[in-house]
Design a protein around this motif. Structure first.
Motif, PDB file in Angstrom:
ATOM      1  N   GLY A   2     -28.309  31.966  51.854  1.00 39.97           N
ATOM      2  CA  GLY A   2     -29.667  31.533  52.148  1.00 39.97           C
ATOM      3  C   GLY A   2     -30.683  32.624  51.928  1.00 39.97           C
ATOM      4  O   GLY A   2     -30.360  33.797  51.805  1.00 39.97           O
ATOM      5  N   VAL A   5     -35.234  35.157  56.390  1.00 44.93           N
ATOM      6  CA  VAL A   5     -35.727  34.281  57.443  1.00 44.93           C
ATOM      7  C   VAL A   5     -36.876  34.911  58.230  1.00 44.93           C
ATOM      8  O   VAL A   5     -37.166  34.481  59.329  1.00 44.93           O
ATOM      9  CB  VAL A   5     -34.572  33.903  58.411  1.00 44.93           C
ATOM     10  CG1 VAL A   5     -33.580  33.027  57.714  1.00 44.93           C
ATOM     11  CG2 VAL A   5     -33.903  35.153  58.968  1.00 44.93           C
ATOM     12  N   GLU A  12     -39.969  25.844  56.181  1.00 44.32           N
ATOM     13  CA  GLU A  12     -38.881  26.750  55.786  1.00 44.32           C
ATOM     14  C   GLU A  12     -37.762  26.751  56.821  1.00 44.32           C
ATOM     15  O   GLU A  12     -36.575  26.773  56.463  1.00 44.32           O
ATOM     16  CB  GLU A  12     -39.430  28.160  55.573  1.00 44.32           C
ATOM     17  CG  GLU A  12     -40.306  28.283  54.333  1.00 44.32           C
ATOM     18  CD  GLU A  12     -41.032  29.609  54.274  1.00 44.32           C
ATOM     19  OE1 GLU A  12     -41.293  30.085  53.158  1.00 44.32           O
ATOM     20  OE2 GLU A  12     -41.333  30.177  55.345  1.00 44.32           O
ATOM     21  N   GLU A  16     -33.969  25.550  56.094  1.00 45.45           N
ATOM     22  CA  GLU A  16     -32.800  26.389  56.375  1.00 45.45           C
ATOM     23  C   GLU A  16     -31.789  25.653  57.249  1.00 45.45           C
ATOM     24  O   GLU A  16     -30.578  25.762  57.052  1.00 45.45           O
ATOM     25  CB  GLU A  16     -33.247  27.680  57.067  1.00 45.45           C
ATOM     26  CG  GLU A  16     -33.554  28.809  56.120  1.00 45.45           C
ATOM     27  CD  GLU A  16     -32.337  29.181  55.308  1.00 45.45           C
ATOM     28  OE1 GLU A  16     -31.420  29.832  55.858  1.00 45.45           O
ATOM     29  OE2 GLU A  16     -32.277  28.810  54.127  1.00 45.45           O
ATOM     30  N   ARG A  19     -29.998  23.343  55.032  1.00 42.40           N
ATOM     31  CA  ARG A  19     -29.018  24.078  54.202  1.00 42.40           C
ATOM     32  C   ARG A  19     -27.741  24.325  54.984  1.00 42.40           C
ATOM     33  O   ARG A  19     -26.630  24.142  54.467  1.00 42.40           O
ATOM     34  CB  ARG A  19     -29.606  25.405  53.723  1.00 42.40           C
ATOM     35  CG  ARG A  19     -28.630  26.236  52.885  1.00 42.40           C
ATOM     36  CD  ARG A  19     -29.176  27.613  52.596  1.00 42.40           C
ATOM     37  NE  ARG A  19     -29.322  28.406  53.812  1.00 42.40           N
ATOM     38  CZ  ARG A  19     -28.315  29.068  54.398  1.00 42.40           C
ATOM     39  NH1 ARG A  19     -27.097  29.018  53.902  1.00 42.40           N
ATOM     40  NH2 ARG A  19     -28.542  29.775  55.489  1.00 42.40           N
TER      41      ARG A  19
END
Length: 287
Positions: A2, A5, A12, A16, A19
């Protein structure tokens, strides 16, 4: 797998989370669910290349090579240095039988992978796929060359036999020693056989020269490095030795640090030249 962060926006953070959900589904072989999660992440943050490569990996597991190609190309647009994107694009092109372009992408992935993690699992996996593709390419070309050589050899032998027959017919009763004619004809046939045997040598498997092989693995070099003592090794194998066994040259036993390794570009170029001429040397146990 990834992006960073720090200072993430709400979109976002959600992307994440999606993901991570996709990764969990992928690990459980729930590929459609993983695809749905990565697609939702892409909708929120379409400029994050890893979302595209993750989804491409799912498509690969489902043998959906058209979508593998599409997602890989998009990931490369976003990150030209993505090892996974070039790797999967190469595989997709090979599936379309676009061998030369597929090989180029695999070679790009291999170079990038070696730069990022030379003894990582992915470098080995990419090499195996590249070697398999190059071997199949050679096998196809070799079969064609073999057929052409055999046809030409038979035509030449036929021409020699016809010439010998006509010569004997025209000189019948005039030759002092007809045995001489027979011997000359057999010698010509033997020389012809030697010529065609020589022409087929490049496509005939044999032993790879020792100087092109790693002293540890005894396999042909892929990414050779040379130590201060002048000995060349396969980079990943030597790095593994330095990490797990000790900081010394396996042969000379001299102290050795990873920072002292230098790419052996001369040997690498020699290996490439050898493989270009002897494609059978790409043969691996998985071929």
């Amino acid at each position: 797998m990834g992006p960073g962060v720090s200072a993430l926006s709400a979109e976002e953070k959600q992307a994440e989370k999606l993901r991570q959900e996709g990764n969990i589904c992928f690990s459980k072989d729930r590929f459609q669910a993983a695809i749905d999660a990565y697609t939702a992440a892409i909708t929120l943050c379409p400029k994050v290349p890893v979302y595209w490569t993750n989804r491409a990996l799912c498509h690969r597991r489902r043998n959906d090579w058209t979508r593998v190609e599409e997602d890989s190309r998009k990931a490369i647009q976003l990150d030209h240095y993505s090892v996974k994107a070039h790797y999967m694009l190469g595989l997709a092109l090979l599936q379309k039988q676009e061998y030369s372009e597929g090989v180029k992408e695999l070679e790009k992935a291999l170079d990038l992978g070696r730069g990022a993690n030379p003894n990582g699992y992915m470098v080995e996996e990419i090499w195996e796929e590249l070697a398999k593709a190059k071997y199949l390419e050679w096998e196809e070309e070799s079969t064609q060359r073999s057929w052409e050589l055999q046809s030409l050899k038979e035509a030449c032998e036929g021409a020699l036999k016809e010439k010998h027959f006509l010569y004997n017919s025209e000189t019948e009763g005039f030759l002092d020693d007809p045995i001489v004619s027979v011997v000359s004809h057999l010698q010509q046939l033997e020389l012809l056989g030697q010529v065609f045997q020589k022409a087929a040598e490049d496509d005939t498997p044999s032993e790879v020269p020792d100087y092109l092989c790693c002293k540890i693995t005894l396999d042909i070099f892929r990414d050779p490095v040379i130590t201060p003592s002048g000995v060349s090794y396969e980079r990943a194998v030597l790095l593994d030795h330095l990490e797990k066994v000790g900081n010394f040259d396996p042969i000379t036993r001299e102290h050795l640090e990873p920072s002292q390794l230098v790419p052996n570009l001369a040997i690498k170029e020699a290996v490439h030249a050898y493989l270009d001429k002897h494609g059978w040397a790409y043969k691996t146990e998985s071929n």
